[in-house]
Design a protein around this motif. Structure first.
Motif, PDB file in Angstrom:
ATOM      1  N   THR A 180    -120.691 130.153   2.554  1.00  0.00           N
ATOM      2  CA  THR A 180    -121.522 131.178   3.185  1.00  0.00           C
ATOM      3  C   THR A 180    -122.859 131.320   2.474  1.00  0.00           C
ATOM      4  O   THR A 180    -123.913 131.444   3.118  1.00  0.00           O
ATOM      5  CB  THR A 180    -120.791 132.537   3.184  1.00  0.00           C
ATOM      6  OG1 THR A 180    -119.523 132.407   3.838  1.00  0.00           O
ATOM      7  CG2 THR A 180    -121.618 133.593   3.896  1.00  0.00           C
ATOM      8  N   ALA A 181    -122.829 131.269   1.156  1.00  0.00           N
ATOM      9  CA  ALA A 181    -124.062 131.379   0.372  1.00  0.00           C
ATOM     10  C   ALA A 181    -124.998 130.213   0.681  1.00  0.00           C
ATOM     11  O   ALA A 181    -126.222 130.404   0.801  1.00  0.00           O
ATOM     12  CB  ALA A 181    -123.732 131.422  -1.112  1.00  0.00           C
ATOM     13  N   ASN A 182    -124.455 129.014   0.819  1.00  0.00           N
ATOM     14  CA  ASN A 182    -125.294 127.847   1.111  1.00  0.00           C
ATOM     15  C   ASN A 182    -125.896 127.925   2.512  1.00  0.00           C
ATOM     16  O   ASN A 182    -127.065 127.569   2.703  1.00  0.00           O
ATOM     17  CB  ASN A 182    -124.476 126.566   0.957  1.00  0.00           C
ATOM     18  CG  ASN A 182    -124.253 126.190  -0.490  1.00  0.00           C
ATOM     19  OD1 ASN A 182    -125.052 126.532  -1.361  1.00  0.00           O
ATOM     20  ND2 ASN A 182    -123.165 125.506  -0.776  1.00  0.00           N
ATOM     21  N   TRP A 183    -125.107 128.362   3.487  1.00  0.00           N
ATOM     22  CA  TRP A 183    -125.653 128.514   4.845  1.00  0.00           C
ATOM     23  C   TRP A 183    -126.725 129.590   4.877  1.00  0.00           C
ATOM     24  O   TRP A 183    -127.774 129.427   5.522  1.00  0.00           O
ATOM     25  CB  TRP A 183    -124.547 128.846   5.842  1.00  0.00           C
ATOM     26  CG  TRP A 183    -123.730 127.679   6.300  1.00  0.00           C
ATOM     27  CD1 TRP A 183    -122.391 127.489   6.135  1.00  0.00           C
ATOM     28  CD2 TRP A 183    -124.202 126.527   7.010  1.00  0.00           C
ATOM     29  NE1 TRP A 183    -122.001 126.302   6.687  1.00  0.00           N
ATOM     30  CE2 TRP A 183    -123.080 125.689   7.242  1.00  0.00           C
ATOM     31  CE3 TRP A 183    -125.452 126.120   7.470  1.00  0.00           C
ATOM     32  CZ2 TRP A 183    -123.189 124.466   7.912  1.00  0.00           C
ATOM     33  CZ3 TRP A 183    -125.566 124.902   8.133  1.00  0.00           C
ATOM     34  CH2 TRP A 183    -124.446 124.091   8.356  1.00  0.00           C
ATOM     35  N   LEU A 184    -126.476 130.712   4.204  1.00  0.00           N
ATOM     36  CA  LEU A 184    -127.460 131.791   4.181  1.00  0.00           C
ATOM     37  C   LEU A 184    -128.755 131.347   3.509  1.00  0.00           C
ATOM     38  O   LEU A 184    -129.854 131.664   3.999  1.00  0.00           O
ATOM     39  CB  LEU A 184    -126.890 133.009   3.449  1.00  0.00           C
ATOM     40  CG  LEU A 184    -125.883 133.860   4.223  1.00  0.00           C
ATOM     41  CD1 LEU A 184    -125.247 134.899   3.307  1.00  0.00           C
ATOM     42  CD2 LEU A 184    -126.542 134.539   5.420  1.00  0.00           C
ATOM     43  N   SER A 185    -128.652 130.628   2.408  1.00  0.00           N
ATOM     44  CA  SER A 185    -129.857 130.182   1.713  1.00  0.00           C
ATOM     45  C   SER A 185    -130.673 129.243   2.585  1.00  0.00           C
ATOM     46  O   SER A 185    -131.916 129.315   2.607  1.00  0.00           O
ATOM     47  CB  SER A 185    -129.486 129.496   0.401  1.00  0.00           C
ATOM     48  OG  SER A 185    -128.772 128.294   0.633  1.00  0.00           O
ATOM     49  N   LEU A 186    -130.006 128.377   3.325  1.00  0.00           N
ATOM     50  CA  LEU A 186    -130.708 127.436   4.205  1.00  0.00           C
ATOM     51  C   LEU A 186    -131.380 128.157   5.364  1.00  0.00           C
ATOM     52  O   LEU A 186    -132.593 128.002   5.596  1.00  0.00           O
ATOM     53  CB  LEU A 186    -129.705 126.398   4.723  1.00  0.00           C
ATOM     54  CG  LEU A 186    -130.138 125.517   5.899  1.00  0.00           C
ATOM     55  CD1 LEU A 186    -131.340 124.666   5.512  1.00  0.00           C
ATOM     56  CD2 LEU A 186    -128.984 124.643   6.352  1.00  0.00           C
ATOM     57  N   VAL A 187    -130.610 128.968   6.095  1.00  0.00           N
ATOM     58  CA  VAL A 187    -131.129 129.607   7.306  1.00  0.00           C
ATOM     59  C   VAL A 187    -132.175 130.675   6.972  1.00  0.00           C
ATOM     60  O   VAL A 187    -133.259 130.712   7.565  1.00  0.00           O
ATOM     61  CB  VAL A 187    -129.963 130.219   8.119  1.00  0.00           C
ATOM     62  CG1 VAL A 187    -130.512 131.021   9.302  1.00  0.00           C
ATOM     63  CG2 VAL A 187    -129.026 129.118   8.615  1.00  0.00           C
ATOM     64  N   VAL A 188    -131.868 131.536   6.021  1.00  0.00           N
ATOM     65  CA  VAL A 188    -132.792 132.625   5.682  1.00  0.00           C
ATOM     66  C   VAL A 188    -134.102 132.079   5.116  1.00  0.00           C
ATOM     67  O   VAL A 188    -135.191 132.553   5.462  1.00  0.00           O
ATOM     68  CB  VAL A 188    -132.131 133.612   4.704  1.00  0.00           C
ATOM     69  CG1 VAL A 188    -133.151 134.642   4.219  1.00  0.00           C
ATOM     70  CG2 VAL A 188    -130.951 134.302   5.361  1.00  0.00           C
TER      71      VAL A 188
END
Length: 227
Positions: A180-188
């Protein structure tokens, strides 16, 4: 565009944070001790690829931060070009190594998917950033550099997201928090980059296609000149 003190201060603070977090994260691999590796490994080859990815990624962060410093391009264009070349020379291999390391992840698809997407987009942004610079399309180059560094910084914001999610869900599944942290860092990061590009008006400074002579207009001008 005039640079405000607030903008300069924000760049200084965020740049210092990027450098500090990057150096801290890379410090575990300076001794080349496999037991200090954070992700589980297949073996020595996997560790070597991971170290190469981290080393080149660290260089990319350090070189990339300098590209956004106000006045560097105007006052020291040669330094800007040299650090830009260093940035691209680090991002291109690091992004490829990122894809390879993602496929070798022992945590499965949940871990490898966001890292693969991030590495591929990182590579694409570097290719377009380099291409537009070589063509002297500096408006497009600036936009691709912003997008590219947003992806470069995803390795940093991913750690921050992980700490925040871990604090909110102390008993949560570690793999789920990591993914979740990796997806959030990419998208945000990409959303913030696009907001920044639009809010600063960088797209409005690009040459308009409507202003470029079309093939038909060129043909008409040729016919008129012949007549």
């Amino acid at each position: 565009m005039k640079t405000s003190w607030g903008y300069t201060a924000w760049l200084a603070v965020s740049g210092f944070a990027c450098v500090a977090i990057t150096i801290f994260a890379a410090s575990a691999y300076v001794t080349l001790d496999m037991s200090q590796s954070r992700p589980p490994l297949h073996g020595a080859v996997h560790y070597g690829l991971l170290v190469a990815h981290i080393f080149t990624g660290t260089v990319a962060v350090l070189a990339g931060v300098s590209q956004f410093w106000p006045g560097l391009r105007a006052r020291h264009p040669r330094v800007h070009r040299v650090t830009g070349r260093v940035y691209f020379a680090a991002v291109l291999p690091s992004s490829v190594l990122g894809v390879v390391c993602a496929q070798l992840s022992l945590a499965g698809l949940a871990s490898s998917a966001p890292l693969t997407v991030l590495s591929v987009l990182w590579f694409v942004s570097a290719v377009y950033g380099l291409k537009t610079a070589r063509r002297r399309q500096f408006g497009e180059h600036r936009i691709w550099m912003i997008r590219g560094f947003a992806l470069t910084g995803a390795a940093i914001t991913g750690r921050l997201w992980g700490l925040a999610l871990g604090a909110v869900m102390p008993d949560g599944d570690g793999l789920l928090i990591f993914a979740t942290a990796n997806w959030l860092s990419l998208v945000v990061n990409l959303l913030v980059a696009e907001w920044w590009i639009q809010s600063r008006g960088y797209t409005r400074t690009l040459p308009s296609v409507a202003l470029r002579p079309s093939i038909s207009s060129k043909s008409a001008q040729s016919s008129a000149s012949v007549a």
